[in-house]
Design a protein around this motif. Structure first.
Motif, PDB file in Angstrom:
ATOM      1  N   SER A 231       0.815  -1.212   0.000  1.00 28.45           N
ATOM      2  CA  SER A 231       0.000   0.000   0.000  1.00 28.45           C
ATOM      3  C   SER A 231       0.851   1.265   0.000  1.00 28.45           C
TER       4      SER A 231
ATOM      5  N   LYS B 102       1.892   1.797  -3.539  1.00 25.55           N
ATOM      6  CA  LYS B 102       0.804   2.320  -4.375  1.00 25.55           C
ATOM      7  C   LYS B 102       0.554   3.800  -4.088  1.00 25.55           C
ATOM      8  N   LYS B 103       0.714   4.178  -2.826  1.00 28.37           N
ATOM      9  CA  LYS B 103       0.491   5.572  -2.424  1.00 28.37           C
ATOM     10  C   LYS B 103       1.626   6.477  -2.902  1.00 28.37           C
TER      11      LYS B 103
END
Lengths: 269, 269
Positions: A203, A206-207
């Motif tokens: 995550s 992805k951020k």
């Protein structure tokens, strides 16, 4: 000139690399130096001392990447074929390069040795090439440009490769390198296995799509798994690159603590 | 099945190899093990953790070489993409492989850890794949065959790669390996520079095209150049391979003496 971005391929030539007699430290050393200059190394290819196989990879790179760096195959022996292969790949004539010939003559005359056919072979380069001085050994390097791709050929002996890269090739590359800084920050995690922290890494990656985040298992300490997590960021501004890498790691740090593990302070370099 | 000879490509996946953070010892270790089994390693390629770039190289190898060995990209994280790329390259579905799932469940249950989505990801393989047991770590290996090419995917952690190669992959490879012996003999030369001995190496290599002869500069001792000359020969009969390599070196030895240098006795291994 076409815009081929900053992609680089490294082509290392030599049977000794394929049969595992020699570890390819040239490729990793070049990978590091080129990455630190802001290039994106997207392929390392090792080919045998076989002209057709070298030609195939030179053709594949030409017009596709901004830069192709080759190592090996510049010496005096019959199986040193790199420059002949580049000439054939680019449909250029092979000719004695006068600058290269002068460098070789100087190298041997200083040592009281005559010019021979084998030594002169090291001056035979594709038409239009620029010779690069070898600060240590006899074989000059070679630079040609075609279809927006610069092809730089360096010797295979690691000390010669590195010396020629730093004293000669770097000058050419600095003119075409992106004006960016690359920063790598790392964090050591204890007590959380890689597969447990994987969702947090996914995550944060992805951020922060501009930051390259990767975990590296380091084994166990007192029965607890130890991992390094590294974040690589680049930016025209060094401070911004470092801030992006640290932000990506801060989220992982927080997740590690939530999962019952511990971390040290992130280090950047 | 087509006859793709004994050509092998090694595809090592991982950004850490391209940016020079990690030296590619997996490739040289595999190169050595495969060469000793009688295969011809004709390419080592390093690609980023990028699905399109992995797909491109898998497609290029398929139907062209007998064997493609990949390392890396089998783990639980988002950027472990090797098996997804192989499935895409071969136009196969990705499915949970039941054998791989059982291996992973056993690995974690022994450690009192549950199955998670990330751990199960390591069991997702191209349809028709065979899973290989990982004797050390969690991620199973994978074997698929297409167009006469066997694709064996091994982990990127060097200890896991080597353990899986020796305990699992070697069994498959022994069935397709040529029945030959490879012998390497070497000779140390003092007092003759590489460019001076080059014509002798060229003529012995031409006279013995089945023997691979190569000189390796080793620096200087008391001001005199030191070279290793190595001859690699293969044959169904080990004695014949050794005899061919020694014959190639005998000519070089004779030339070295004629040129005023000295050599030791040739050693074979």
């Amino acid at each position: 000139m076409e815009n081929l971005n900053y992609d680089v391929w490294i082509l290392t030539v030599g049977n000794e690399l394929l049969i595992g007699r020699v570890v390819n430290t040239n490729a990793s050393q070049l990978g590091k130096m080129l990455t630190l200059m802001g290039f994106r190394v997207s392929r390392i290819i090792v080919v045998p001392d076989d002209i057709e196989e070298i030609v195939e990879e030179v053709r594949r790179a030409t017009g596709r990447v901004r830069l192709l760096v080759t190592t090996g195959g510049l010496g005096p022996t019959y199986d040193d074929l790199t420059l002949e292969a580049i000439a054939r790949a680019l449909n250029r004539q092979l000719k004695v390069n006068p600058e290269a010939e002068a460098m070789i003559r100087e190298f041997y005359s200083r040592r009281g040795m005559p010019m021979t056919r084998e030594r002169l072979k090291m001056a035979v380069m594709p038409e239009g090439a620029m010779a690069l001085k070898n600060p240590i050994g006899a074989a000059p390097g070679c630079v040609v440009e075609e279809g927006g791709t610069i092809i730089i050929s360096l010797p295979g002996v690691p000390e010669e490769m590195e010396a020629m890269f730093k004293s000669e090739a770097a000058k050419i590359l600095e003119r075409i390198a992106p004006q960016i800084s690359i920063v790598e920050c790392s964090l050591t995690i204890k007590g959380v296995p890689e597969s447990t922290i994987a969702p947090a890494i996914e995550s944060t990656a992805k951020k922060h799509p501009e930051v390259y985040v990767k975990s590296h298992p380091k084994g166990f300490e007192l029965g607890a798994p130890v991992l390094d997590v590294r974040a690589l960021a680049s930016d025209v501004d060094r401070g911004s690159a470092e801030a992006a890498a640290l932000e990506a790691l801060a989220y992982i740090k927080q997740e590690v603590v939530r999962l019952g593990g511990s971390t040290d302070e992130a280090r950047c370099g």
